[in-house]
Design a protein around this motif. Structure first.
Motif, PDB file in Angstrom:
ATOM      1  N   ILE B  53      26.846 134.142  70.274  1.00  0.00           N
ATOM      2  CA  ILE B  53      27.459 134.970  71.326  1.00  0.00           C
ATOM      3  C   ILE B  53      27.996 134.507  72.073  1.00  0.00           C
ATOM      4  CG2 ILE B  53      25.958 136.249  73.044  1.00  0.00           C
ATOM      5  CD1 ILE B  53      23.872 136.727  71.542  1.00  0.00           C
ATOM      6  N   VAL B  54      29.096 134.992  72.479  1.00  0.00           N
ATOM      7  CA  VAL B  54      30.252 134.265  73.234  1.00  0.00           C
ATOM      8  C   VAL B  54      30.672 135.153  74.338  1.00  0.00           C
ATOM      9  CG1 VAL B  54      32.243 134.966  71.826  1.00  0.00           C
ATOM     10  CG2 VAL B  54      32.285 132.944  72.855  1.00  0.00           C
ATOM     11  N   GLY B  55      31.179 134.467  75.414  1.00  0.00           N
ATOM     12  CA  GLY B  55      31.869 135.143  76.467  1.00  0.00           C
ATOM     13  C   GLY B  55      31.793 134.221  77.601  1.00  0.00           C
ATOM     14  N   GLU B  56      32.606 134.729  78.654  1.00  0.00           N
ATOM     15  CA  GLU B  56      32.720 133.889  79.915  1.00  0.00           C
ATOM     16  C   GLU B  56      31.188 133.677  80.459  1.00  0.00           C
ATOM     17  OE1 GLU B  56      36.506 134.619  82.333  1.00  0.00           O
ATOM     18  OE2 GLU B  56      36.025 136.496  81.421  1.00  0.00           O
ATOM     19  N   SER B  57      31.016 132.892  81.529  1.00  0.00           N
ATOM     20  CA  SER B  57      30.129 132.719  82.074  1.00  0.00           C
ATOM     21  C   SER B  57      29.690 134.004  83.201  1.00  0.00           C
ATOM     22  CB  SER B  57      29.918 131.506  83.317  1.00  0.00           C
ATOM     23  OG  SER B  57      31.024 131.217  84.082  1.00  0.00           O
ATOM     24  N   GLY B  58      28.596 134.316  83.294  1.00  0.00           N
ATOM     25  CA  GLY B  58      28.129 135.578  84.083  1.00  0.00           C
ATOM     26  C   GLY B  58      28.414 136.958  83.171  1.00  0.00           C
ATOM     27  N   GLY B 230      35.491 127.478  69.575  1.00  0.00           N
ATOM     28  CA  GLY B 230      35.522 126.483  68.607  1.00  0.00           C
ATOM     29  C   GLY B 230      34.230 126.364  67.925  1.00  0.00           C
ATOM     30  N   VAL B 231      33.124 126.371  68.519  1.00  0.00           N
ATOM     31  CA  VAL B 231      31.868 126.228  68.049  1.00  0.00           C
ATOM     32  C   VAL B 231      31.577 127.133  67.199  1.00  0.00           C
ATOM     33  CG1 VAL B 231      29.469 125.771  68.848  1.00  0.00           C
ATOM     34  CG2 VAL B 231      30.937 124.612  70.077  1.00  0.00           C
ATOM     35  N   ILE B 232      31.944 128.554  67.705  1.00  0.00           N
ATOM     36  CA  ILE B 232      31.599 129.628  66.979  1.00  0.00           C
ATOM     37  C   ILE B 232      32.484 129.938  65.601  1.00  0.00           C
ATOM     38  CG2 ILE B 232      32.087 132.312  66.947  1.00  0.00           C
ATOM     39  CD1 ILE B 232      29.979 131.442  68.882  1.00  0.00           C
ATOM     40  N   ALA B 233      33.594 129.435  65.930  1.00  0.00           N
ATOM     41  CA  ALA B 233      34.475 129.287  64.741  1.00  0.00           C
ATOM     42  C   ALA B 233      33.787 128.668  63.445  1.00  0.00           C
ATOM     43  CB  ALA B 233      36.121 129.102  64.936  1.00  0.00           C
ATOM     44  N   GLY B 234      33.402 127.265  63.797  1.00  0.00           N
ATOM     45  CA  GLY B 234      32.839 126.479  62.836  1.00  0.00           C
ATOM     46  C   GLY B 234      31.413 126.512  62.431  1.00  0.00           C
ATOM     47  N   HIS B 235      30.826 127.249  63.237  1.00  0.00           N
ATOM     48  CA  HIS B 235      29.254 127.558  62.821  1.00  0.00           C
ATOM     49  C   HIS B 235      28.486 128.668  62.703  1.00  0.00           C
ATOM     50  CE1 HIS B 235      29.126 122.987  63.217  1.00  0.00           C
ATOM     51  NE2 HIS B 235      29.857 123.331  63.945  1.00  0.00           N
ATOM     52  N   ALA B 236      28.894 129.809  63.505  1.00  0.00           N
ATOM     53  CA  ALA B 236      28.415 131.074  63.254  1.00  0.00           C
ATOM     54  C   ALA B 236      28.734 132.021  62.054  1.00  0.00           C
ATOM     55  CB  ALA B 236      28.898 131.741  64.339  1.00  0.00           C
ATOM     56  N   ASP B 237      28.000 132.813  61.413  1.00  0.00           N
ATOM     57  CA  ASP B 237      28.208 133.451  60.362  1.00  0.00           C
ATOM     58  C   ASP B 237      28.825 134.842  60.894  1.00  0.00           C
ATOM     59  OD1 ASP B 237      27.146 131.724  58.357  1.00  0.00           O
ATOM     60  OD2 ASP B 237      25.499 132.270  59.205  1.00  0.00           O
ATOM     61  N   ARG B 238      28.210 135.235  62.146  1.00  0.00           N
ATOM     62  CA  ARG B 238      28.702 136.604  62.666  1.00  0.00           C
ATOM     63  C   ARG B 238      28.987 136.263  64.293  1.00  0.00           C
ATOM     64  NH1 ARG B 238      25.819 141.096  63.052  1.00  0.00           N
ATOM     65  NH2 ARG B 238      24.000 139.930  62.849  1.00  0.00           N
ATOM     66  N   VAL B 239      29.555 137.106  64.912  1.00  0.00           N
ATOM     67  CA  VAL B 239      29.998 136.779  66.212  1.00  0.00           C
ATOM     68  C   VAL B 239      29.735 138.025  66.929  1.00  0.00           C
ATOM     69  CG1 VAL B 239      31.496 135.899  67.932  1.00  0.00           C
ATOM     70  CG2 VAL B 239      31.890 135.412  65.530  1.00  0.00           C
ATOM     71  N   VAL B 240      28.953 137.988  68.115  1.00  0.00           N
ATOM     72  CA  VAL B 240      28.971 139.140  69.101  1.00  0.00           C
ATOM     73  C   VAL B 240      29.780 138.683  70.372  1.00  0.00           C
ATOM     74  CG1 VAL B 240      27.521 140.331  70.834  1.00  0.00           C
ATOM     75  CG2 VAL B 240      26.781 139.837  68.197  1.00  0.00           C
ATOM     76  N   VAL B 241      30.742 139.377  70.608  1.00  0.00           N
ATOM     77  CA  VAL B 241      31.523 138.858  72.168  1.00  0.00           C
ATOM     78  C   VAL B 241      31.018 139.739  73.312  1.00  0.00           C
ATOM     79  CG1 VAL B 241      33.751 138.885  73.139  1.00  0.00           C
ATOM     80  CG2 VAL B 241      33.454 138.504  70.619  1.00  0.00           C
ATOM     81  N   MET B 242      30.574 139.008  74.199  1.00  0.00           N
ATOM     82  CA  MET B 242      29.932 139.951  75.406  1.00  0.00           C
ATOM     83  C   MET B 242      30.849 139.735  76.629  1.00  0.00           C
ATOM     84  SD  MET B 242      25.988 139.308  75.637  1.00  0.00           S
ATOM     85  CE  MET B 242      25.564 140.531  76.735  1.00  0.00           C
ATOM     86  N   TYR B 243      30.941 141.058  77.282  1.00  0.00           N
ATOM     87  CA  TYR B 243      31.697 140.786  78.467  1.00  0.00           C
ATOM     88  C   TYR B 243      30.868 142.045  79.669  1.00  0.00           C
ATOM     89  CZ  TYR B 243      35.438 141.166  81.997  1.00  0.00           C
ATOM     90  OH  TYR B 243      36.024 141.222  83.074  1.00  0.00           O
ATOM     91  N   ALA B 244      30.629 141.289  80.712  1.00  0.00           N
ATOM     92  CA  ALA B 244      30.086 142.249  81.700  1.00  0.00           C
ATOM     93  C   ALA B 244      28.748 142.838  81.202  1.00  0.00           C
ATOM     94  CB  ALA B 244      31.248 143.118  82.230  1.00  0.00           C
ATOM     95  N   GLY B 245      27.878 141.932  80.679  1.00  0.00           N
ATOM     96  CA  GLY B 245      26.619 142.480  80.176  1.00  0.00           C
ATOM     97  C   GLY B 245      26.815 143.313  79.036  1.00  0.00           C
ATOM     98  N   GLN B 246      27.731 143.795  78.271  1.00  0.00           N
ATOM     99  CA  GLN B 246      28.070 144.642  77.460  1.00  0.00           C
ATOM    100  C   GLN B 246      28.461 143.772  75.962  1.00  0.00           C
ATOM    101  OE1 GLN B 246      30.424 147.656  79.058  1.00  0.00           O
ATOM    102  NE2 GLN B 246      28.466 149.053  79.400  1.00  0.00           N
TER     103      GLN B 246
END
Lengths: 312, 699
Positions: B53-58, B230-246
């Motif tokens: 799960i990736v996104g900026e802080s907040g 970078g961490v996601i690219a190396g270690h996740a199978d699937r990715v969820v990108v979150m922005y502003a709570g969604q």
């Protein structure tokens, strides 16, 4: 608050010919002044407002009371001793036949004066001692703090009894004695705070552009210590009032005709089993209410001081 | 599979889902308003799968994780949706039952291993605690299991460490203990919230590798919350990108990186500086800040910061649309794949020491610089040891260049920086600034000299007096140095604010009223006030989000050109150093082990440590991150600086160690002009005969 795309519109900085994004300040209302934030936080605390009102009433009682309610607090009148409340004496009379209500007013004056004086003297002296000790550090710090430790190890009551047997106490002397003990904990507090503040980045930053030690203390450390200090000072006032009452109760205080709440209380306790409640309860209640109100006020001040920094 | 044809989703769908989150909404009530921290988020984690799960802080990543754990902060409440853990619905479950699952079916690893362990209990006791709570295990069982877990998470000699207290362990070891605690009950799902953010790259690689191995070994689902693509690219199978709570985009990792559809994902990826990036171009960045979630905007929440936004973005909220069975996104005007570097950037002035040695002027010259701190202990404050923070460092910094200092935390780079700006004085050695020896100056002279070198702090918030308005803070250096009158000072401050991209109103505000990025701009402005020639920037961007990071880096490079500044950039981040620095010094345990030009160093490192550091940096590209050695290459931890290893300090972690290394301190040798290395085997490493990570790795 949305950051409209046009608000972030790139802006060309003159001279460089490059694009720079100018940031917006989001949802900030026009910068609230520290004072208005402080007032807002304080007035939100109902208990603190009530305490402040209570203190105003107590002060008015002690200082404005005698203007409207004249009593003789100098002459002893054994014909009127230990009388219960009546039209002439709403709160009865003391064991020496003085009017209790008037006596509470008089005793309150010395109590309030002492509380404020000790608060100011102890805080001021503790602030200077603690800041210097903490900021300079090293051997100076060690010596200054050992002085504090040594003074703290003197048993207070023993010292006061000894003093009272040598000299005749006056209000000023009592103020100095209580302050002499009270500043020690302030000095420790301030030193601890200074020790942590002097390693803060903003102090390093100021040192980095050449600020002198005087400036560091006066502009960066002092004001930031002040926050905890304001609160500490209020609590000192409450402490001093209690100590003064305790000393008065033990008969180690200002001699007659001056009086204080502690002394009135002591007289009341002596006659408690005769049912002379008017000699006991009014003084006790006044002490408790005043100390409580000052303490609540101190707590509220802490919130106010912190609110200025933790607005978000 | 689209894109580079990389299949990184191995038969996930055969495995049952451990976690199913549907339309989760979490609000956090505050005094006057409610923050809609998570708004309609859905995702699943299958057994044996890593979901990133990736996104900026907040952006609601952590609140999502805490909602699953049922550990929301005060005022936090799940207001809608469902969380199904191993087939059991958690939303609305009573507290006792929830508690019985927490720590047994689901475990969590937190960001800061120092504050998440109890300092007054041994690690053995803390690992045994879940067993005590959930299984009422006796002391013997607890201890046995704790030992088992300690060896599982790779702590050497578990029997000796089990009675240690947290403060006796290093950061990496503590994080391993945290993982052991989370694994004590063999959970079906492990949630790791920024598990490596507080750690060095070499340790980060070790911990991530450990998590990968444990996931496979124990067959659990892993939810990896991070801001680092970078961490996601190396270690996740699937990715969820979150922005502003969604959730704005979701997909298999290869597919998402190769052909992302959401502009946010695209900008996030392109704003990361990479090792070896073209330095002639500015980094792309995302303007502005994420929206205030107390009153989220209508329509697409990214629209105000999006370069592709059109009218319908502000009015209609985009729904999640399918690209393929494994890839969906929510955008009205999708992009197609990552941004080409050519369109991403505007050229900056290429500057710095391009000429050859002759016309380069030395601004700072350090010879055998040493800084020691004594350790005192006991009642009499007897000296019990010495920390050699900086141990005999020599280098030159040329006017107008950017000198990067890189190394793990504890290597002495911050101390070196503080010596350079005169905030610490060296124990021995000489430091010349433009030919003047700083140590011998009188107090008054030093005060005047200070105009020439300024420090830019890592944490701008801590470096600004909280009780001073920004205007006062910025004017203070001028007041101290008695420069200009009130009017001139005020004009100077206004000019600076404009240069760093802040509005003039900023002078009236207090530091707490700014965001992290804005504060770093203020911090930078303050270091510029006196018109210094040298700015030492200590981790200038490591506290910032990636999108903000690139803004600050671009600003630093732009203003370097305008004001003819010399920079010393101190960082643990190789990518930032490679992008900013002209020349780089690599520090290890107080010594400078390698100095070379940036291009040379990152292409042909001649010290095994530099090689190892470079290989530990997570690359935000699954194709690279997964093919090239995924295994951590630098093993072990930084030795104690009180008792450093004899000879070469790095020998305890070096794969190429020979007998000579423990006997003799390697002297700096030039393997190429301007490229000096302190290693007994530098020739072999430089020529490529020895490559870290390709040989069998020592334990």
């Amino acid at each position: 608050m949305p950051h409209g795309a046009e608000e972030i519109a790139d802006q060309v900085i003159a001279g460089t010919g490059e694009m720079v994004e100018s940031e917006t300040f989001g949802d900030l209302s026009p910068s609230a002044s520290p004072l208005s934030i402080a007032l807002r936080t304080f007035s939100a605390n109902k208990l603190a407002v009530a305490s402040l009102a209570m203190l105003v009433i107590v002060v008015a009682f002690c200082y404005l009371g005698p203007v409207f309610y004249h009593t003789n607090q100098i002459a002893t009148n054994l014909l009127r001793e230990n009388q219960g409340p009546s039209a002439a004496h709403p709160l009865g009379t003391s064991p020496t036949g003085k009017d209790e209500l008037g006596r509470l007013m008089l005793g309150g004056q010395s109590t309030i004066e002492l509380g404020l004086a000790v608060g100011v003297i102890a805080t001021g002296f503790g602030l200077v001692w603690g800041t210097v000790s903490g900021f300079i550090g090293g051997a100076v710090d060690s010596i200054m703090m050992r002085v504090v430790d040594a003074l703290l190890s003197i048993p207070f009551l023993f010292f006061v009894i000894l003093l009272a047997s040598i000299v005749r106490p006056t209000l000023i002397l009592v103020i100095l004695v209580i302050s002499g003990v009270s500043w020690l904990s302030t000095a420790r507090l301030v030193r601890g705070e200074t020790l942590s503040l002097r390693t803060r980045d903003y102090v390093s930053a100021a040192r980095g552009f050449g600020a002198s030690n005087t400036r560091l203390i006066a502009r960066h450390i002092g004001p930031n210590v002040l926050g905890v200090l304001v609160v500490n000072a209020t609590l000192k006032v409450a402490d001093a009032i209690l100590t003064f009452a305790a000393l008065g109760y033990l008969g180690l205080s200002v001699p007659p005709p001056a009086t204080n709440w502690g002394e009135i209380l002591a007289g009341g306790v002596n006659n408690f089993f005769d049912g002379y409640w008017w000699q006991l309860w009014p003084a006790a209640i006044l002490i408790v209410v005043t100390v409580l109100a000052v303490n609540v006020l101190g707590d509220a001040l802490r919130d106010v001081v912190e609110a200025r920094l933790n607005q978000r | 599979m689209t894109g580079r044809g990389l299949d990184l989703t191995p038969d996930l769908h055969q495995h049952p889902n451990v976690l199913e989150v549907k339309q989760l909404s979490t609000h956090i009530r505050q005094k006057r308003f409610s923050i809609q921290a998570v708004d309609g988020v859905s995702f699943t984690v299958a057994q044996g799968e890593t979901l990133g799960i990736v996104g900026e802080s907040g952006c609601g990543k952590t609140i999502t994780a805490l909602s699953i754990m049922g550990l929301l902060p005060p005022g936090g409440e799940v207001v809608g949706g469902s969380i199904s853990l191993d087939g059991v619905e958690l939303v609305g479950m009573d507290r006792a039952e929830l508690r019985s699952r927490r720590g047994s079916t689901v475990g969590m690893v937190f960001q800061d291993p120092l504050t998440s362990l109890n300092p007054s209990k041994t690690i053995g006791w803390q690992i045994g605690e879940p067993l005590r709570i959930h299984r009422r295990a006796n002391k013997k069982e607890q201890r046995e299991r704790a030992l088992e877990l300690l060896s599982l998470v790779g702590i050497p000699a578990p029997a000796e460490r089990i009675d240690d207290f947290p403060h006796q362990l290093s950061g990496g070891m503590r994080q391993r203990v945290m993982i052991a605690i989370a694994l004590a009950m063999e959970p079906k799902l492990l949630i790791a919230d920024e598990p490596t953010t507080a750690l060095d790259v070499t340790i980060q690689a070790q911990i991530l590798d450990l998590l990968d191995g444990l996931k496979e070994q124990l067959g659990m689902g892993l939810m990896l919350v991070t801001h680092d693509l970078g961490v996601i690219a190396g270690h996740a199978d699937r990715v969820v990108v979150m922005y502003a709570g969604q959730v704005v985009e979701e997909g298999a990792v290869g597919e998402l990186f190769a052909s992302m559809k959401h502009p946010y994902t695209q900008s996030l990826l392109s704003s990361i500086p990479r090792v070896g990036q073209d330095r002639a171009r500015t980094l792309s960045s995302i303007p502005g800040l994420p929206p205030d979630l107390a009153s989220p905007p209508l329509g697409c929440r990214f629209a105000p910061r999006c370069s592709r936004a059109q009218e319908n973005c502000a009015s209609a909220e985009p729904a999640l649309g399918q690209v393929s069975a494994t890839h969906q996104y929510a955008c009205h005007h999708p992009v197609n794949g990552p941004l080409e570097p050519a369109t991403a950037a505007v050229a900056v002035h290429e500057r710095g020491p391009n000429g050859n040695g002759a016309d380069r002027r030395v601004l700072v010259s350090a010879r055998d610089l040493t800084k020691e701190f004594s350790l005192h202990s006991g009642l009499l404050q007897r000296r019990v040891g010495t920390v050699h923070a900086v141990a005999g460092v020599s280098f030159d910094i040329y006017a107008g260049e950017t000198f990067g200092v890189v190394g793990e935390s504890g290597c002495g780079k911050t101390t070196l920086g503080r010596i350079l700006v005169g905030l610490e004085s060296q124990t021995s050695g000489s430091l010349l600034f433009d030919g003047t020896d700083i140590a011998t100056q009188s107090r008054r002279e030093l005060c005047r000299l200070r105009r020439n070198f300024q420090l830019m702090f890592q944490d701008p918030y801590a470096s600004l007096d909280p009780r001073m308005r920004i205007g006062t803070s910025l004017q203070e250096p001028l007041v101290v140095q008695r420069q200009g009158d009130r009017k001139a000072r005020s004009a100077r401050v206004m000019g600076l604010l404009r240069e760093v991209g802040l509005r003039p109103e900023a002078v009236e505000r207090y530091p707490h009223e700014f965001s992290g990025g804005q504060r770093q701009r203020v911090g930078f402005a303050r270091s510029l006030v006196l018109n210094p020639r040298l700015i030492v920037a200590d981790e200038p961007v490591s506290a910032l989000d990636v999108s903000i990071r690139s803004q600050i880096i671009n600003m630093m490079r732009r203003l370097q050109a305008v004001h003819d500044l010399t920079y010393v950039v101190i960082s643990h981040d190789m990518a930032v150093i490679s992008y900013l620095a002209d020349r780089v010094g690599v520090m290890y345990l107080g010594r400078m082990v390698e100095v070379a030009s940036s291009t040379e160093l990152f292409k042909r490192p001649a010290h095994p440590y530099t090689q190892g550091l470079l290989k530990s940096v997570p690359v935000p590209d699954p194709a690279i991150a997964r093919t090239a050695g995924r295994k951590p290459v630098v093993l072990g931890e930084l030795p104690s600086p009180i008792n450093p290893p004899s000879g070469c300090h790095f020998r305890t972690r070096c794969p190429f160690v020979i007998d000579l290394c423990s006997k003799e301190i390697p002297q700096a040798v030039e393997v190429a002009p301007g490229h000096s290395v302190s290693c007994h085997r530098s020739q072999e490493v430089y020529s490529g005969d020895l490559v870290v990570g390709s040989t069998s790795v020592r334990d």
